[in-house]
Design a protein around this motif. Structure first.
Motif, PDB file in Angstrom:
ATOM      1  N   GLY A 149      19.562 -22.884  40.951  1.00 13.87           N
ATOM      2  CA  GLY A 149      19.173 -23.614  42.412  1.00 13.87           C
ATOM      3  C   GLY A 149      18.336 -24.832  42.306  1.00 13.87           C
ATOM      4  O   GLY A 149      18.286 -25.580  43.366  1.00 13.87           O
ATOM      5  N   CYS A 150      17.410 -24.550  41.296  1.00 11.88           N
ATOM      6  CA  CYS A 150      16.448 -25.786  41.284  1.00 11.88           C
ATOM      7  C   CYS A 150      16.816 -26.731  40.587  1.00 11.88           C
ATOM      8  O   CYS A 150      16.120 -27.859  40.469  1.00 11.88           O
ATOM      9  CB  CYS A 150      15.055 -25.043  40.683  1.00 11.88           C
ATOM     10  N   GLU A 151      18.015 -26.645  39.792  1.00 13.80           N
ATOM     11  CA  GLU A 151      18.267 -27.749  38.676  1.00 13.80           C
ATOM     12  C   GLU A 151      18.250 -29.047  39.297  1.00 13.80           C
ATOM     13  O   GLU A 151      17.916 -30.083  38.608  1.00 13.80           O
ATOM     14  CB  GLU A 151      19.586 -27.408  38.207  1.00 13.80           C
ATOM     15  N   PRO A 152      18.708 -29.318  40.592  1.00 13.93           N
ATOM     16  CA  PRO A 152      18.869 -30.590  40.877  1.00 13.93           C
ATOM     17  C   PRO A 152      17.412 -31.501  41.330  1.00 13.93           C
ATOM     18  O   PRO A 152      17.248 -32.698  41.214  1.00 13.93           O
ATOM     19  CB  PRO A 152      19.664 -30.609  42.088  1.00 13.93           C
ATOM     20  N   PHE A 153      16.448 -30.560  41.359  1.00 11.13           N
ATOM     21  CA  PHE A 153      15.210 -31.072  41.472  1.00 11.13           C
ATOM     22  C   PHE A 153      14.183 -31.351  40.450  1.00 11.13           C
ATOM     23  O   PHE A 153      13.133 -31.296  40.504  1.00 11.13           O
ATOM     24  CB  PHE A 153      14.654 -30.388  42.709  1.00 11.13           C
ATOM     25  N   ILE A 154      14.882 -31.029  39.304  1.00  9.96           N
ATOM     26  CA  ILE A 154      14.012 -30.983  37.870  1.00  9.96           C
ATOM     27  C   ILE A 154      14.144 -32.270  37.118  1.00  9.96           C
ATOM     28  O   ILE A 154      15.309 -32.743  36.819  1.00  9.96           O
ATOM     29  CB  ILE A 154      14.236 -29.968  37.033  1.00  9.96           C
ATOM     30  N   GLN A 155      13.204 -32.992  36.896  1.00 17.29           N
ATOM     31  CA  GLN A 155      13.296 -34.221  36.228  1.00 17.29           C
ATOM     32  C   GLN A 155      12.637 -33.736  34.662  1.00 17.29           C
ATOM     33  O   GLN A 155      11.560 -33.695  34.648  1.00 17.29           O
ATOM     34  CB  GLN A 155      12.371 -35.292  36.616  1.00 17.29           C
ATOM     35  N   TRP A 156      13.485 -33.773  33.507  1.00 21.22           N
ATOM     36  CA  TRP A 156      13.069 -33.269  32.295  1.00 21.22           C
ATOM     37  C   TRP A 156      12.779 -34.473  31.475  1.00 21.22           C
ATOM     38  O   TRP A 156      12.750 -35.870  31.918  1.00 21.22           O
ATOM     39  CB  TRP A 156      14.283 -32.732  31.684  1.00 21.22           C
ATOM     40  N   SER A 157      11.769 -34.294  30.265  1.00 21.53           N
ATOM     41  CA  SER A 157      11.203 -35.399  29.740  1.00 21.53           C
ATOM     42  C   SER A 157      10.373 -36.055  30.482  1.00 21.53           C
ATOM     43  O   SER A 157      10.224 -37.422  30.189  1.00 21.53           O
ATOM     44  CB  SER A 157      12.073 -36.329  29.247  1.00 21.53           C
ATOM     45  N   HIS A 158       9.382 -35.798  31.377  1.00 23.73           N
ATOM     46  CA  HIS A 158       8.475 -36.224  32.261  1.00 23.73           C
ATOM     47  C   HIS A 158       7.082 -35.527  32.237  1.00 23.73           C
ATOM     48  O   HIS A 158       6.844 -34.332  32.861  1.00 23.73           O
ATOM     49  CB  HIS A 158       8.788 -36.312  33.617  1.00 23.73           C
ATOM     50  N   ASN A 159       6.161 -35.763  31.287  1.00 25.14           N
ATOM     51  CA  ASN A 159       4.884 -35.269  31.059  1.00 25.14           C
ATOM     52  C   ASN A 159       3.818 -35.725  31.851  1.00 25.14           C
ATOM     53  O   ASN A 159       3.497 -37.015  31.868  1.00 25.14           O
ATOM     54  CB  ASN A 159       4.591 -35.426  29.501  1.00 25.14           C
ATOM     55  N   VAL A 160       3.518 -35.110  32.613  1.00 25.48           N
ATOM     56  CA  VAL A 160       2.405 -35.511  33.723  1.00 25.48           C
ATOM     57  C   VAL A 160       0.912 -35.445  32.877  1.00 25.48           C
ATOM     58  O   VAL A 160       0.469 -34.352  32.538  1.00 25.48           O
ATOM     59  CB  VAL A 160       2.305 -34.625  35.091  1.00 25.48           C
ATOM     60  N   THR A 161       0.402 -36.521  32.982  1.00 29.66           N
ATOM     61  CA  THR A 161      -0.932 -36.877  32.424  1.00 29.66           C
ATOM     62  C   THR A 161      -2.030 -36.873  33.131  1.00 29.66           C
ATOM     63  O   THR A 161      -3.355 -36.828  32.999  1.00 29.66           O
ATOM     64  CB  THR A 161      -1.026 -37.845  31.351  1.00 29.66           C
TER      65      THR A 161
END
Length: 407
Positions: A140-152
């Motif tokens: 259910g969380c899949e639409p709200f995940i942005q992959w390959s985004h490394n928060v620095t």
């Protein structure tokens, strides 16, 4: 027309972040999760987790009756006589670590008042693989995940906060940022101005798994199997053998190998390495182990073997930092723990349930939410870190202080 509510930003897609996402989903609060990996299958998912009463209560509070039933049905339930200790070479029962009256170091290392409790519900030890747990929390969380985004890092705005990524780009403006990206959290470092520290204990381990039929020589129970004959230092494994699956070669059980500092070393000191190199080292360490134990390693799935670094936050408790109303941290980003006692993941899901409840009660971001969360979190998480470290001093022989190396 009402202004659309800005999302809660979450760094990392680990267990605590995904469970927080579930809490926000149920409360109809918008959110975005940023994960540095390219997918859920990017790397090995790690070992099997033992769930405490507190951990199960937190998960149930977030998922609700229907969602929790699905989770509960996925968990394994192990009976038996509690934690059992075996000698790796003889295969015979042995005394618990730290209980040897002839060990002159025992009293110095023994954690006062520290007891490992295995049963959590219905008199059973309840466990689930990290991978299965993550998949259930992700539903259910899949639409709200942005992959390959490394928060620095992050930057505060006049009315919110933005996450800053490794490539210099920035997220949409959010109401709040939650750092849940683990022991290397850049959010935690920036927020606490370096007060949140994660120490490298020097100890290393290996995760492995094998068909459940390989565990039939052990029988049902939770086992700590120790080899004191290794000239490099003590080596041990922890494994949970549940009933019902021991005759099914398609089901795999896991084991976690640990050792004293300096004993297990990954090639090129690369603790993120997985596969054959880790499997070969595990087999070498167990070459002289009892025949009832050898199948765990001879039949292991070599591609799933993985090294891991044993870390711990400041054992005296979760430090205080100046509260920032729009930024906080959860899980390992706030309190890294050793695997001793199986406390870390249970504490992480308590964070998710607590912060999720506070956000739901406030119908989203509120100026006092992070302060209230951090005040309560410091109490139970500080005790958990102390307990985990106390047990690891006995099981792993680790020692850290303010002069120890940090990750």
């Amino acid at each position: 027309m009402a202004t659309p509510q800005k999302p809660i930003l979450i760094s990392g897609a680990g267990l605590s972040s995904l469970l927080l996402g579930q809490a926000l989903l149920r409360a109809s609060i918008p959110y975005q999760i940023f994960e540095r990996d390219s997918s859920i299958s990017f790397r090995a998912q790690g070992y099997r987790l033992r769930l405490s009463s507190e951990g199960l209560d937190a998960i149930e509070a977030v998922l609700g009756p229907e969602g929790f039933q699905t989770f509960w049905d996925t968990c394994g339930k192990t009976g038996g006589s509690g934690l059992q200790f075996l000698d790796a070479v003889t295969g015979l029962p042995t005394a618990a670590p730290g209980s040897d009256a002839n060990d002159s170091k025992t009293e110095d290392r023994k954690p006062k008042g520290t007891v490992e409790s295995l049963s959590s519900r219905e008199g059973k030890t309840v466990g689930i693989s990290r991978g299965d747990m993550r998949k259930l929390f992700m539903k259910g969380c899949e639409p709200f995940i942005q992959w390959s985004h490394n928060v620095t890092s992050y930057e505060l705005t006049s009315s919110g906060v933005r996450a800053v990524f490794a490539d210099g780009s920035k997220s949409v403006e959010g109401e709040m940022l939650v750092g849940g990206e683990g022991i290397y959290s850049k959010v935690a470092r920036q927020l606490s101005q370096g007060k949140l520290k994660v120490y490298d204990t020097g100890a290393r381990g290996i995760h492995g798994q094998a068909p459940s039929t390989a565990f039939k020589g052990l029988g049902e129970g939770v086992f700590i199997i120790t080899d004191k004959s290794n000239p490099k230092g003590k080596v041990f494994i922890i494994t949970n053998v549940r009933p019902g699956d021991m005759d099914d070669p398609n089901v795999q059980f896991g084991w976690t190998m640990g050792a004293e500092p300096g004993v297990i070393r990954a090639p090129n000191d690369d603790d993120s390495m997985i596969g054959v190199p880790a499997a070969e080292i595990a087999k070498a360490f167990t070459a002289n182990w009892h025949p009832r134990l050898k199948p765990l390693f001879e039949k292991m799935a070599e591609s799933e073997a993985a090294f891991w670094k044993i870390t711990c936050s400041t054992p005296t408790g979760v430090p205080e930092w100046e509260n920032e109303p729009r930024v906080t941290v959860i899980g390992d980003a706030a309190h890294s723990m050793t695997p001793a006692g199986g406390i870390g993941a249970n504490t992480a899901v308590r964070d998710s349930a607590l912060l999720g409840r506070l956000l739901a009660e406030a119908c989203g971001y509120g100026s006092g939410v992070t302060a209230a969360y951090e005040k309560e979190m410091r109490v139970y998480a500080g005790e958990a870190v102390k307990t985990s470290y106390g047990l690891a001093k006995v099981q792993f022989g680790v020692h850290i202080d303010e002069n120890s190396k940090t990750v």
